[in-house]
Design an enzyme around this catalytic site. Structure first.
Site, PDB file in Angstrom:
ATOM      1  N   CYS A  86     -77.056 110.894 -28.135  1.00  0.00           N
ATOM      2  CA  CYS A  86     -78.049 110.819 -29.198  1.00  0.00           C
ATOM      3  C   CYS A  86     -78.871 112.115 -29.249  1.00  0.00           C
ATOM      4  O   CYS A  86     -78.354 113.146 -29.639  1.00  0.00           O
ATOM      5  CB  CYS A  86     -78.916 109.572 -29.032  1.00  0.00           C
ATOM      6  SG  CYS A  86     -79.832 109.107 -30.525  1.00  0.00           S
ATOM      7  N   HIS A 203     -75.021 104.990 -28.083  1.00  0.00           N
ATOM      8  CA  HIS A 203     -75.590 104.908 -26.731  1.00  0.00           C
ATOM      9  C   HIS A 203     -74.707 104.078 -25.802  1.00  0.00           C
ATOM     10  O   HIS A 203     -74.848 102.839 -25.753  1.00  0.00           O
ATOM     11  CB  HIS A 203     -76.975 104.257 -26.795  1.00  0.00           C
ATOM     12  CG  HIS A 203     -78.036 105.122 -27.363  1.00  0.00           C
ATOM     13  ND1 HIS A 203     -78.869 105.893 -26.580  1.00  0.00           N
ATOM     14  CD2 HIS A 203     -78.420 105.346 -28.648  1.00  0.00           C
ATOM     15  CE1 HIS A 203     -79.717 106.551 -27.348  1.00  0.00           C
ATOM     16  NE2 HIS A 203     -79.460 106.237 -28.615  1.00  0.00           N
ATOM     17  N   GLU A 205     -74.946 103.739 -22.649  1.00  0.00           N
ATOM     18  CA  GLU A 205     -75.762 103.086 -21.618  1.00  0.00           C
ATOM     19  C   GLU A 205     -76.335 101.760 -22.108  1.00  0.00           C
ATOM     20  O   GLU A 205     -76.709 100.897 -21.296  1.00  0.00           O
ATOM     21  CB  GLU A 205     -76.883 104.022 -21.149  1.00  0.00           C
ATOM     22  CG  GLU A 205     -78.082 104.166 -22.054  1.00  0.00           C
ATOM     23  CD  GLU A 205     -77.877 105.080 -23.256  1.00  0.00           C
ATOM     24  OE1 GLU A 205     -78.850 105.314 -24.005  1.00  0.00           O
ATOM     25  OE2 GLU A 205     -76.732 105.576 -23.440  1.00  0.00           O
TER      26      GLU A 205
END
Length: 231
Positions: A86, A203, A205
């Site tokens: 990002c 993302h 994660e």
């Protein structure tokens, strides 16, 4: 092995990534402040998402000019894996480590929602545990995620197998409707020519544990750790 998770003023996904690396995967990882000028002791680097310096001037522009980025470039030149997620992707393009630029979404609003990605290549340190054509569910959270590159650059990225992830629908079709920000060719992530630097807007994660609704992003980090172990 040890992974650096870079912190800038305004980073807000650093602790999420640290949790995935340390608590989910059991890797040695630590937060590293942007004033650090020597990253030689680390085997890999993650530049997290957030709004470094409030996106002042342009998203990622100030972070790209901080002292730590000189060391990030040095580690990338040495072949170590570097991921920018990002805002981290924006920092990598601003610093010249990746080609192209990230601009304002075609509908100029912040978008935070699940997206589907298609794995375009497994020949990178970050996608070796996937199969080409795999469809992943990984969320986005950005206002300036519209990937732009000119025609010669796009042709080069395709020719060299540098396009890693593409926005698609749940059936794997790269349609305009599946593109959340207007990125050219539905591009969601690319690698450098040496393929050891990855930038992606979604993302991983936030999709690394089933409790979050998807664990599809975990293989990005697992692939990176496997690559480091094999070096």
């Amino acid at each position: 092995m040890s992974i650096a998770v870079v912190q800038f003023g305004g980073s807000n996904c650093d602790l999420d990534i640290l949790h995935v690396l340390k608590d989910v995967l059991g890797a040695d990882a630590e937060l590293v402040w942007y004033k650090e000028e020597n990253l030689d002791r680390f085997d890999g680097i993650v530049i997290p998402g957030g709004f470094s310096y409030g996106d002042y001037l342009r998203a990622g522009a100030i972070a790209a000019r901080t002292p730590i980025m000189n060391s990030v470039k040095k580690q990338a030149d040495a072949g170590k894996p570097v991921i920018g997620i990002c805002n981290g992707f924006q920092v990598l393009t601003e610093s010249g480590l990746l080609e192209g630029a990230l601009t304002t979404n075609n509908y100029p609003k912040f978008r935070c929602e699940p997206t589907y990605l298609r794995v375009e290549t497994t020949d990178t340190p970050f996608t070796s545990m996937f199969r080409k054509g795999d469809i992943l569910s990984i969320p986005i959270a950005h206002m300036e995620g519209n990937y732009y590159a000119d025609e010669p650059t796009l042709a080069s990225l395709e020719r060299n197998g540098q396009v890693v992830f593409r926005y698609v629908d749940r059936n794997g079709n790269a349609t305009d409707e599946a593109n959340p920000n207007g990125s050219r060719e539905n591009i969601a992530g690319i690698v450098s020519k040496r393929k050891n630097v990855l930038g992606m807007m979604p993302h991983p994660e936030r999709a690394s544990e089933e409790v979050l609704g998807s664990s599809d992003g975990l293989k990005v980090f697992r692939s990176m750790l496997e690559y480091i172990s094999s070096r």
